[in-house]
Write a protein that holds these residues in place. Structure first.
Motif, PDB file in Angstrom:
ATOM      1  N   GLU A  92     -32.972 -35.046  -2.838  1.00 10.37           N
ATOM      2  CA  GLU A  92     -31.649 -34.726  -2.306  1.00 10.37           C
ATOM      3  C   GLU A  92     -31.267 -33.287  -2.604  1.00 10.37           C
ATOM      4  OE1 GLU A  92     -28.549 -37.333  -3.528  1.00 10.37           O
ATOM      5  OE2 GLU A  92     -29.277 -39.020  -2.338  1.00 10.37           O
ATOM      6  N   LYS A 129     -27.912 -31.385  -2.669  1.00  3.65           N
ATOM      7  CA  LYS A 129     -26.482 -31.675  -2.646  1.00  3.65           C
ATOM      8  C   LYS A 129     -25.688 -30.474  -2.141  1.00  3.65           C
ATOM      9  CE  LYS A 129     -26.615 -34.979  -6.469  1.00  3.65           C
ATOM     10  NZ  LYS A 129     -26.107 -35.300  -7.833  1.00  3.65           N
ATOM     11  N   VAL A 151     -27.591 -33.772   1.532  1.00  3.76           N
ATOM     12  CA  VAL A 151     -26.553 -34.793   1.389  1.00  3.76           C
ATOM     13  C   VAL A 151     -25.228 -34.083   1.121  1.00  3.76           C
ATOM     14  CG1 VAL A 151     -25.774 -36.841   0.148  1.00  3.76           C
ATOM     15  CG2 VAL A 151     -28.228 -36.424   0.463  1.00  3.76           C
TER      16      VAL A 151
END
Length: 341
Positions: A41, A43, A76
């Motif tokens: 991921e 972020k 994300v």
């Protein structure tokens, strides 16, 4: 006798356990993804509420980037200050605990030259901003951010800012005298409204609605998309169309952490970030057209302002910025020149 009888039972039990574990291992290998196959991921944090330009911009970027990143990496998005306020998220970028942030005004507190975009009425329109980006931002301002450990991937938008309050319409700078006004955490915005006669206080965006609702603050200034998406029309009566500052937004990464990503991943992120600007500008222009009517329908009283009076009152801010920040006078002069093209 009990001991000898237990030996074959124990061996039989062990054999059954070994067979069972082997079967489970084989099933896991066939049916479950390995750790190496799990997506990493990336972020991306911002302070915008659902429906804000920040949210639309970040979500569109994530959608486009993820379509090209494949199975190894995934962007994300965490909006609504889930990862902290702007200052906190920028600190996390430098520490390497998050990957991307979409700040705006706060960058002038990190890198002095970003104060250029805090000068009132210096950006005439988006075409002017494109020229400033090409000839001033990338050659002069982005490298200054790099020295502070912050790499800019793309310049997007937060929008033209307008004043709202609960006291009375603001038509000229004198109307701001005594108004308790929330501002973002950028020193030149504070200085600007001090010069206009208001009582400005920097405050995180996530705290703004409550401050207006309880009367801790009389007013604030933000683009229409931020005003509407944060439902400030529910706690503000007057909207004055000052358009006093155009605020870019900057898709930003921590320089050290970003450098550790594979080169092909960095290229995808950079290319998509730049390509996403056209979408951001399109959505911003659309919001300008649509949201004013919605805010009026919600009961806000809307008025125009005397922009020439605000421009005249802004002269000391230009002078102070030009004197205090190395290289600022040159940038101001060039930005004004680009506005005449």
């Amino acid at each position: 006798m009990i001991y000898t009888a237990s030996i074959p039972q124990s061996r039989s039990l062990r054999r059954r356990i070994v067979v069972l574990l082997a079967a489970l291992g084989a099933a896991a290998a066939l049916g479950a993804p390995s750790i190496s196959q799990a997506q990493i991921e990336l972020k991306l944090g911002h302070v915008g509420n659902p429906g804000s330009l920040f949210q639309l911009s970040a979500d569109e970027f994530a959608k486009r980037a993820n379509a090209k990143l494949g199975d190894e990496y995934k962007v994300v998005v965490f909006g609504s200050s889930q990862l902290g306020g702007d200052k906190e998220m920028l600190q996390k970028l430098k520490l390497g605990t998050i990957d991307m942030v979409l700040p705006s005004t706060v960058m002038s507190s990190e890198v002095d030259l970003f104060g250029l975009f805090e000068m009132p009425y210096i950006v005439k329109d988006r075409e002017h901003m494109k020229r400033i980006e090409k000839e001033i931002f990338w050659p002069k301002i982005a490298p200054a951010a790099e020295k502070k450990g912050l790499t800019i991937l793309a310049v997007w938008e937060n929008g033209y800012r307008h004043i709202t309050n609960n006291k009375h319409p603001i038509a000229k700078p004198e109307d701001l005298h005594g108004i308790k006004l929330r501002t973002p955490k950028g020193k030149w915005r504070v200085k600007m409204f001090q010069e206009y006669g208001a009582n400005p206080s920097p405050m995180s965006f996530s705290e703004l609605f409550s401050a207006l609702q309880t009367g801790v603050m009389d007013g604030q200034e933000n683009p229409l998309t931020q005003i509407y998406s944060a439902k400030l029309q529910e706690v503000q009566k007057y909207l004055s169309l000052s358009a006093h500052v155009y605020t870019p937004a900057y898709l930003t990464v921590g320089t050290k952490r970003y450098a550790k990503l594979p080169e092909n991943v960095r290229k995808i992120l950079e290319d998509v970030a730049r390509e996403n600007q056209a979408y951001v500008y399109e959505q911003a222009a659309k919001a300008d057209d649509e949201l004013l009517g919605k805010l009026k329908d919600a009961g806000m009283q809307v008025n125009e302002v005397d922009k020439e009076a605000f421009i005249a009152a802004s002269k000391p801010i230009y002078e102070e910025f030009g004197q205090e920040v190395d290289g600022a006078q040159e940038l101001i002069a060039r930005a004004i020149e680009l506005g005449k093209q």
